[in-house]
Design a protein around this motif. Structure first.
Motif, PDB file in Angstrom:
ATOM      1  N   LEU A 136       0.782  -1.245  -0.102  1.00  0.00           N
ATOM      2  CA  LEU A 136       0.086   0.129  -0.072  1.00  0.00           C
ATOM      3  C   LEU A 136       0.777   1.411  -0.033  1.00  0.00           C
ATOM      4  CD1 LEU A 136      -2.697   1.443   0.164  1.00  0.00           C
ATOM      5  CD2 LEU A 136      -2.420   1.236   2.836  1.00  0.00           C
ATOM      6  N   PHE A 137       1.817   1.314   0.896  1.00  0.00           N
ATOM      7  CA  PHE A 137       2.682   2.561   0.958  1.00  0.00           C
ATOM      8  C   PHE A 137       3.557   2.597  -0.254  1.00  0.00           C
ATOM      9  CE2 PHE A 137       2.112   2.000   5.967  1.00  0.00           C
ATOM     10  CZ  PHE A 137       1.091   3.013   5.842  1.00  0.00           C
ATOM     11  N   LYS A 138       4.038   1.725  -0.902  1.00  0.00           N
ATOM     12  CA  LYS A 138       4.821   1.625  -1.988  1.00  0.00           C
ATOM     13  C   LYS A 138       4.138   2.200  -3.097  1.00  0.00           C
ATOM     14  CE  LYS A 138       8.404  -1.898  -1.757  1.00  0.00           C
ATOM     15  NZ  LYS A 138       8.598  -3.213  -2.040  1.00  0.00           N
ATOM     16  N   LYS A 139       2.562   1.585  -3.407  1.00  0.00           N
ATOM     17  CA  LYS A 139       1.965   2.526  -4.441  1.00  0.00           C
ATOM     18  C   LYS A 139       1.817   4.037  -4.318  1.00  0.00           C
ATOM     19  CE  LYS A 139      -1.373  -1.546  -4.535  1.00  0.00           C
ATOM     20  NZ  LYS A 139      -2.836  -1.770  -4.495  1.00  0.00           N
ATOM     21  N   ILE A 140       1.752   4.481  -3.181  1.00  0.00           N
ATOM     22  CA  ILE A 140       1.672   6.036  -3.268  1.00  0.00           C
ATOM     23  C   ILE A 140       3.262   6.833  -3.090  1.00  0.00           C
ATOM     24  CG2 ILE A 140      -0.305   6.196  -2.134  1.00  0.00           C
ATOM     25  CD1 ILE A 140       1.071   6.886   0.512  1.00  0.00           C
ATOM     26  N   GLY A 141       4.297   5.745  -3.379  1.00  0.00           N
ATOM     27  CA  GLY A 141       5.731   6.333  -3.624  1.00  0.00           C
ATOM     28  C   GLY A 141       6.815   6.027  -2.756  1.00  0.00           C
ATOM     29  N   PHE A 142       6.599   5.365  -1.612  1.00  0.00           N
ATOM     30  CA  PHE A 142       7.475   5.146  -0.524  1.00  0.00           C
ATOM     31  C   PHE A 142       8.440   4.028  -1.094  1.00  0.00           C
ATOM     32  CE2 PHE A 142       4.368   7.112   2.301  1.00  0.00           C
ATOM     33  CZ  PHE A 142       5.319   7.808   3.073  1.00  0.00           C
ATOM     34  N   ASN A 143       9.698   4.372  -1.140  1.00  0.00           N
ATOM     35  CA  ASN A 143      10.632   3.118  -1.950  1.00  0.00           C
ATOM     36  C   ASN A 143      11.772   2.884  -0.615  1.00  0.00           C
ATOM     37  OD1 ASN A 143      12.664   5.489  -1.605  1.00  0.00           O
ATOM     38  ND2 ASN A 143      12.753   5.661  -3.964  1.00  0.00           N
ATOM     39  N   LYS A 144      11.825   3.318   0.443  1.00  0.00           N
ATOM     40  CA  LYS A 144      12.770   2.576   1.623  1.00  0.00           C
ATOM     41  C   LYS A 144      12.029   2.500   2.656  1.00  0.00           C
ATOM     42  CE  LYS A 144      17.326   3.445   3.258  1.00  0.00           C
ATOM     43  NZ  LYS A 144      17.910   2.401   2.637  1.00  0.00           N
ATOM     44  N   PHE A 145      12.284   1.483   3.608  1.00  0.00           N
ATOM     45  CA  PHE A 145      11.558   1.099   4.918  1.00  0.00           C
ATOM     46  C   PHE A 145      12.507   0.928   5.685  1.00  0.00           C
ATOM     47  CE2 PHE A 145       8.375   0.489   1.557  1.00  0.00           C
ATOM     48  CZ  PHE A 145       7.255   1.027   2.039  1.00  0.00           C
ATOM     49  N   VAL A 146      12.643   1.572   6.759  1.00  0.00           N
ATOM     50  CA  VAL A 146      13.521   1.406   7.751  1.00  0.00           C
ATOM     51  C   VAL A 146      12.898   1.288   9.290  1.00  0.00           C
ATOM     52  CG1 VAL A 146      15.616   2.443   9.088  1.00  0.00           C
ATOM     53  CG2 VAL A 146      15.292   2.967   6.502  1.00  0.00           C
ATOM     54  N   LYS A 147      13.282  -0.112   9.825  1.00  0.00           N
ATOM     55  CA  LYS A 147      13.008  -0.319  11.279  1.00  0.00           C
ATOM     56  C   LYS A 147      13.660   0.295  12.300  1.00  0.00           C
ATOM     57  CE  LYS A 147      10.861  -3.915  13.893  1.00  0.00           C
ATOM     58  NZ  LYS A 147      10.603  -5.184  14.265  1.00  0.00           N
ATOM     59  N   ALA A 148      13.097   0.975  13.225  1.00  0.00           N
ATOM     60  CA  ALA A 148      13.852   1.520  14.438  1.00  0.00           C
ATOM     61  C   ALA A 148      12.868   1.223  15.828  1.00  0.00           C
ATOM     62  CB  ALA A 148      14.063   2.872  14.375  1.00  0.00           C
ATOM     63  N   SER A 149      13.839   1.243  16.942  1.00  0.00           N
ATOM     64  CA  SER A 149      13.053   1.339  18.133  1.00  0.00           C
ATOM     65  C   SER A 149      12.763   2.701  18.478  1.00  0.00           C
ATOM     66  CB  SER A 149      14.159   1.063  19.207  1.00  0.00           C
ATOM     67  OG  SER A 149      15.092   1.769  19.347  1.00  0.00           O
ATOM     68  N   PRO A 150      11.712   3.044  19.365  1.00  0.00           N
ATOM     69  CA  PRO A 150      11.439   4.470  20.005  1.00  0.00           C
ATOM     70  C   PRO A 150      12.778   5.165  19.893  1.00  0.00           C
ATOM     71  CG  PRO A 150       9.984   2.946  20.733  1.00  0.00           C
ATOM     72  CD  PRO A 150      10.980   1.945  20.074  1.00  0.00           C
ATOM     73  N   LYS A 151      13.515   4.818  20.734  1.00  0.00           N
ATOM     74  CA  LYS A 151      14.901   5.541  21.228  1.00  0.00           C
ATOM     75  C   LYS A 151      15.600   5.844  20.038  1.00  0.00           C
ATOM     76  CE  LYS A 151      19.035   5.367  24.251  1.00  0.00           C
ATOM     77  NZ  LYS A 151      19.631   4.559  25.264  1.00  0.00           N
TER      78      LYS A 151
END
Length: 268
Positions: free
Chosen positions: A150-165
């Motif tokens: 879904l997010f790729k369809k609207i343009g996002f091309n990089k996904f980065v996981k992080a902790s809150p800190k």
């Protein structure tokens, strides 16, 4: 076909709504308290939520408000929320555990995200369907394949996981500190006398001084510990540079400038 609700139709929320309408086959709903925004949203085929019970029928709700407003909205409306609920707050440590606890109590799935996109303007009238083209998405909770798609369809091309800190530490440096420095820079009285003396570098340095003071003061204070650390590092670096100038220390000055240049080359 999914039902997606966007809470807060400002720059970010309005852009999500317009993008989902343009680039997906989902039904997009909006919730806002500003009457002009509601009218403008209806004009671009966003269905307006008039009754909060409608949130119970949503497959996905994305809350696009200031951090404290997100907290307040979830607290007051958690009984209406169902299925998957996301928020896009620019700070996480203060917010994430609070909403996570509520999600367990009220049985909705909570996923925290942060789209790395924006403009130096705000409001629904400034929102764009293409705001998220080639943008990065930070996420704290795993996104499933359907959500990634879904997010790729609207343009996002990089996904980065992080902790809150980790999120708040990095955002302090990559975003908040930039706004702090730019704002401090334009406070010099020479700013209003630059005409004819400036080129691209001045525009680059001052671009992000144009901000919503209500939003950014809230973000700064909620993340003040990490931001103060980064400001202290900046002050030290400036003091080193000032000392080199005061002492006509050409070699140390060249070394510091070269070090900065070398680091910049490695960044992009």
């Amino acid at each position: 076909m999914k039902k997606i609700a966007i809470v807060g139709l400002g720059l970010m929320g309005g852009s999500f709504a317009k993008a989902f309408i343009e680039y997906s086959d989902n039904i997009v709903y909006g919730y806002d308290i500003n009457e002009k925004t509601i009218k403008d949203a209806r004009n671009v085929d966003i269905k307006i939520i008039d009754n909060k019970n409608e949130f119970k029928n949503m497959d996905l709700t994305i809350i696009c408000l200031n951090p404290l407003s997100i907290k307040k909205f979830v607290k007051e409306n958690c009984k209406y929320l169902s299925n998957t609920v996301m928020e896009i707050s620019g700070v996480k440590n203060n917010l994430y555990p609070y909403i996570k606890d509520l999600s367990k109590k009220y049985f909705f799935t909570y996923k925290s995200i942060h789209p790395m996109a924006g403009r130096e303007v705000y409001g629904f009238e400034s929102s764009l369907k293409d705001l998220y083209i080639d943008a990065s998405m930070i996420y704290l909770d795993d996104l499933d394949d359907e959500e990634i798609s879904l997010f790729k369809k609207i343009g996002f091309n990089k996904f980065v996981k992080a902790s809150p800190k980790k999120h708040d530490q990095m955002i302090s440096f990559t975003s908040q500190l930039c706004h702090v420095i730019s704002n401090a820079y334009v406070l010099n009285e020479k700013s209003l006398n630059h005409d004819g003396f400036s080129a691209g570098s001045l525009k680059d340095m001052t671009r992000v001084s144009k901000i919503d003071e209500n939003l950014w003061s809230e973000l700064f204070l909620l993340n003040k510990d990490f931001l103060i650390e980064d400001i202290d590092i900046m002050i030290k670096n400036l003091k080193d540079l000032k000392s080199e100038l005061e002492n006509d220390d050409l070699e140390r000055l060249k070394t510091q400038l070269k070090k900065g240049n070398d680091i910049r080359k490695k960044m992009w």
